[in-house]
Motif scaffolding. Sequence first.
Motif, short mmCIF file in Angstrom:
data_model
loop_
_atom_site.label_atom_id
_atom_site.label_comp_id
_atom_site.label_asym_id
_atom_site.label_seq_id
_atom_site.Cartn_x
_atom_site.Cartn_y
_atom_site.Cartn_z
N LEU A 250 8.79 60.59 11.87
CA LEU A 250 8.88 59.81 10.65
C LEU A 250 9.89 58.69 10.82
N VAL A 251 9.59 57.53 10.25
CA VAL A 251 10.49 56.40 10.30
C VAL A 251 10.88 56.00 8.88
N PHE A 252 12.18 55.82 8.65
CA PHE A 252 12.71 55.37 7.37
C PHE A 252 13.46 54.06 7.58
N GLY A 253 13.19 53.07 6.72
CA GLY A 253 13.87 51.78 6.83
C GLY A 253 15.28 51.84 6.29
N CYS A 254 16.19 51.08 6.91
CA CYS A 254 17.59 51.05 6.52
C CYS A 254 18.13 49.63 6.63
N ALA A 255 19.29 49.39 6.06
CA ALA A 255 20.04 48.19 6.36
C ALA A 255 20.64 48.37 7.75
N ALA A 271 19.15 47.84 14.68
CA ALA A 271 18.51 46.54 14.82
C ALA A 271 19.37 45.65 15.71
N PRO A 272 18.76 44.69 16.41
CA PRO A 272 19.56 43.76 17.21
C PRO A 272 20.56 42.96 16.39
N ASP A 273 20.26 42.76 15.10
CA ASP A 273 21.16 42.03 14.21
C ASP A 273 21.71 43.00 13.17
N ALA A 274 23.03 43.10 13.09
CA ALA A 274 23.63 44.04 12.15
C ALA A 274 23.29 43.72 10.70
N ALA A 275 23.01 42.42 10.43
CA ALA A 275 22.71 42.01 9.06
C ALA A 275 21.25 42.20 8.69
N ALA A 276 20.43 42.68 9.61
CA ALA A 276 19.01 42.85 9.34
C ALA A 276 18.77 43.98 8.36
N SER A 277 17.70 43.86 7.60
CA SER A 277 17.31 44.90 6.65
C SER A 277 15.84 45.23 6.84
N ILE A 278 15.53 46.52 6.84
CA ILE A 278 14.16 46.99 7.01
C ILE A 278 13.83 47.88 5.82
N GLY A 279 12.73 47.57 5.13
CA GLY A 279 12.36 48.36 3.96
C GLY A 279 10.90 48.72 3.88
N THR A 280 10.09 48.25 4.85
CA THR A 280 8.66 48.55 4.87
C THR A 280 8.29 48.97 6.28
N ALA A 281 7.58 50.09 6.41
CA ALA A 281 7.16 50.59 7.72
C ALA A 281 5.69 50.99 7.64
N ARG A 282 4.96 50.66 8.70
CA ARG A 282 3.54 51.00 8.78
C ARG A 282 3.27 51.67 10.12
N GLY A 283 2.67 52.86 10.07
CA GLY A 283 2.39 53.59 11.30
C GLY A 283 1.04 54.27 11.25
N THR A 284 0.68 54.87 12.35
CA THR A 284 -0.53 55.66 12.45
C THR A 284 -0.23 56.90 13.27
#
Length: 423
Positions: A250-255, A271-284
């Motif tokens: 399972l993958v959960f998005g984080c700041a 993430a390569p950038d500490a300021a990046a934010s991830i909030g949407t994930a799509r998998g199969t």
Amino acid sequence: MTNTAHSPTPAPPFRRTARRAAVARTAALGAALALTLTACATADPAAAPAAEEVVDSDVREVGSPDPRAVISYDGGVLVVDAGSLEVLADISLDEPVRIAPAGDGRHVALNDASGIRMLDTGTWTESHDDHGHSYVSDPAMTEVAFPMSEPGHVVPHGDRTALFSDGDGTVTVLDPQDIADGDPETEVVTLPAAHHGVAVVLEDGTLVVTEGTEEERTTVVAQSADGAELARTDECPRVHGETAAADEHLVFGCAGGVVVYGDGAFTTVAAPDAAASIGTARGTEQSPIVLTNYAIEGDDTARVALVDTVAGTMRLVELPAAYASTGLAMTDAGTGLVVGTDGVLRAIDAETGAITSETPVVAEWEVPEDYTEPRPSVTVLGGLAWITEPATDTVHIVDLDELAVIDSIGVPQTPNQLVVVSG
């Protein structure tokens, strides 16, 4: 609330001739069903009906599974044939809804201010030993409802579906196959505090769920079916969004990155950038690699991320155009799909990050500031993708093998979300 049938809406000119598009659509739909359904296989030809057969006044037996789609709009939902987009029902609702698959290939969850209600799309298959029997009926709202405060994410996985209530911090777990019976048994898990969260139930009964408050959420916890804590991470600031990859990772998005849960433990992928934010994930569940959004406040560069849930790595892919979270998808073959604001559907090789195909589908558009406003979205089932174009009240059907539009069909309302059920 009303439920009225409509005549088929005339389609605009196809990108191919009507005959070629119909043939291509039928072939692609068959391929999608072959990938997503196993119950329809028939060892004995006599076991399946040769043509549509009336079982009673409403239920009809048909020769193969009959996928349908639900399209939300401002004022209701349309239930349509997934191949032709012929409108089977137009159900008016008192307030806007968010929609999600219920997990049984038949019902769709409607999320509004009062809770979560179940819509019967009227298509299903019953297994009988080495074959299956497929049926259709008129779409209709059911009496199955789950009142809750600020209903949130609906997540089907395996043979369980988890309904998250943001307003009171509870998770309602059910077997979606029981929805058709009208009174599914449920288990309710109460969390330490209410928050905007998400939960997933794994095949062995493990519940993986976020914890937090209205002000802050940083935690994801895994607990056994009897409630014992198995693992925990507090390293997922602003946790939002989830998806399942191969082997129930399972993958959960984080700041600042993502958190991966797999093999009984949590792993942080920065993430390569500490300021990046991830909030949407799509998998199969066929691929270990997950596609996510990748955003840095004040940076207009369009990027997505590919997360390898086994290697614990993240690869960035720069795109020629911006996108919305609704425009991200993964195919069963593990190819990432992104619908850009330039109207182009891009296919991304998950292994290399290379853009392998660019297919113009919709007109140029802008990402609306209000996330509830309609924008192009992509939904995948087997070998097909459905892409909405709210600006023209159109849905485009894409053959994923050829990455070509095989149909563009007008619908009688401005589409917002779209969910396809396999039947």
